[in-house]
Write an enzyme that holds these catalytic residues in place. Structure first.
Site, mmCIF file in Angstrom:
data_model
loop_
_atom_site.group_PDB
_atom_site.id
_atom_site.type_symbol
_atom_site.label_atom_id
_atom_site.label_comp_id
_atom_site.label_asym_id
_atom_site.label_seq_id
_atom_site.Cartn_x
_atom_site.Cartn_y
_atom_site.Cartn_z
ATOM 1 N N HIS A 120 1.954 -0.623 -21.567
ATOM 2 C CA HIS A 120 3.339 -0.992 -22.112
ATOM 3 C C HIS A 120 4.487 0.052 -21.656
ATOM 4 O O HIS A 120 5.705 -0.101 -22.039
ATOM 5 C CB HIS A 120 3.278 -1.604 -23.465
ATOM 6 C CG HIS A 120 2.986 -0.349 -24.256
ATOM 7 N ND1 HIS A 120 4.185 0.401 -25.125
ATOM 8 C CD2 HIS A 120 1.790 0.408 -24.895
ATOM 9 C CE1 HIS A 120 3.567 1.103 -25.941
ATOM 10 N NE2 HIS A 120 2.295 1.404 -25.682
ATOM 11 N N CYS A 161 5.780 6.871 -33.090
ATOM 12 C CA CYS A 161 4.492 6.908 -34.021
ATOM 13 C C CYS A 161 4.852 7.769 -35.368
ATOM 14 O O CYS A 161 4.119 7.477 -36.190
ATOM 15 C CB CYS A 161 3.459 7.457 -33.243
ATOM 16 S SG CYS A 161 3.235 6.985 -31.547
#
Ligand SMILES: *Cc1c(COP(=O)(O)O)cnc(C)c1O
Length: 393
Positions: free
Chosen positions: A204, A333
């Site tokens: 991705h 993240c």
């Protein structure tokens, strides 16, 4: 409202051709590659074609490519697979303090299980790693060295070939892993030129679907099976029915990435440099990481990371988001938590500088017009937030 996506290091939009192929394998070619009937065989063929496409992007042999659920699993498997299979040699692992959390946290988990982990020293400001620092950290019990090819927050490009050659000259048996998730598609990667034994990539980040990646495993050294037990998929190395639509999409994305690498890198660089020229002219805006105008080869072409004096990165993000601009502070993240980026702290930024940092990562769909809009909104947001912080000024 217009959307300007400047967060390609977090993820990318699936290439339309890739999306079509994924759909085809969801709806028409839906077989289980382990089935011996015709529908299964077609799925198997798709997976093996994808393996060859990913191998080609890396200069590897198809038999050395193992599909995973993404970069995170590839990183976890690389560390655990190397260390657990080589306990006879020792229990020592070397990483950098500014790896992606997939490596950092995997190393931390291994540390809790009794493995010894050394965090390499990186150069303040840039994160560059000197071979001497690596050689000093090595011990006779060092099983694995893991150094990312390109840092995901500040874009520093590491000399993996040089580091790997130096390490192997000292200990030919040491295993070398690189997290090349950010490098793939922008920096030419050839596993034989790099000399690495293990390399992680993710779909991705190169305009492929999410939830799929690969670990390159060089033939001929001791390496453990994957993290799951179950079926005999991936030549008995990783149990679990293959994510066929994801894998074939990843394969096509890898083929396109190889073909388009130079053009994509040049385009991202043009956008990034235009952005930096604009925002670095604003008072109190400072670049984090290598100066790409001095050393273009040492920074990912699409990466910009800046700190804005007197302004919270998170507050800037929210302002920019209101203007349709997608960027990130720290790594995706960890944003949402208010901890300053471990990467910026590792390269010597103060907590304030780290907390006032923003990452913009440019890619395919960005245009010069977009960049000019981003620069204007960036300037407006800085002015607004500084006024808010010091109303008298
Ligand atoms: C995105 C990223 C990963 C994680 O990959 P996923 O496919 O999202 O699990 C690992 N390392 C780096 C450097 C990354 O940028």
């Amino acid at each position: 409202m217009r959307t300007v996506y400047c967060d390609h290091a977090a993820t990318t939009r699936c290439h339309p051709e890739v999306a079509r192929r994924v759909y085809e394998y969801l709806t028409e070619l839906y077989g289980n590659p382990s089935s011996i009937h015709a529908v299964g065989r077609k799925a198997r063929k798709g997976v093996e074609e994808a393996r060859a496409q990913v191998a080609a992007l890396l200069g590897a042999r198809p038999a050395e490519i193992f599909f995973t659920s993404g970069g995170t699993e590839a990183d976890n498997w690389a560390l655990r697979g190397a260390l657990e299979a080589n306990r006879a040699k020792g229990n020592h692992l070397i990483i950098t303090p500014y790896e992606h959390h997939a490596v950092l946290d995997a190393a931390e988990a291994l540390g809790r299980e009794g493995y010894e982990v050394t965090l390499l020293e990186v150069e303040p400001g840039t994160g560059i790693i000197r071979p001497e620092a690596l050689l000093e950290a090595m011990r006779p019990t060092t099983v694995l060295i893991s150094v990312m090819a390109v840092n995901n927050e500040i874009g520093t490009v590491h000399d993996i070939a040089g580091l790997c050659a130096a390490a192997k000259a000292k200990d030919p048996d040491v295993i070398f892993h690189t997290d090349a998730v950010q490098a793939a598609g922008y920096i030419p990667l050839d596993v034989n030129r790099l000399g690495v034994d293990l390399l992680s990539i993710s779909s991705h980040k190169i305009y492929g679907p999410k939830g799929v990646g690969a670990l390159y495993v060089r033939k001929g050294f001791r390496f453990g099976r994957g993290l799951t037990v179950g079926g005999g998929q991936e030549r008995k190395m990783r149990a679990g029915t293959e994510n066929v639509p994801g894998i074939v999409g990843f394969g096509l994305a890898a083929e396109i990435a190889a073909r388009e690498l130079d053009r994509r890198a040049a385009h991202a660089r043009e956008m990034r440099d235009r952005f930096l020229r604009g925002v670095l002219a604003i008072e109190g805006v400072r670049l984090n990481g290598v100066d790409p105008f001095l050393h273009p080869e040492l920074r990912h072409p699409g990466n910009a990371n800046v700190s804005v004096e007197g302004v919270e990165g998170e507050a800037m993000l929210l302002r920019l988001d209101m203007a349709g601009i997608c960027a990130s502070s720290g790594s995706a993240c960890t944003s949402g938590s208010l901890e300053p980026s471990h990467v910026l702290l590792a390269v010597g930024c103060s907590r304030d500088e780290a907390q006032s940092s923003l990452r913009f990562s440019f890619g395919e769909e960005n245009t010069a017009e977009d960049i000019d809009y981003v620069i204007a909104e960036f300037a407006r947001s800085v002015e607004y937030l500084r006024k808010l912080a010091a109303p008298g000024r």
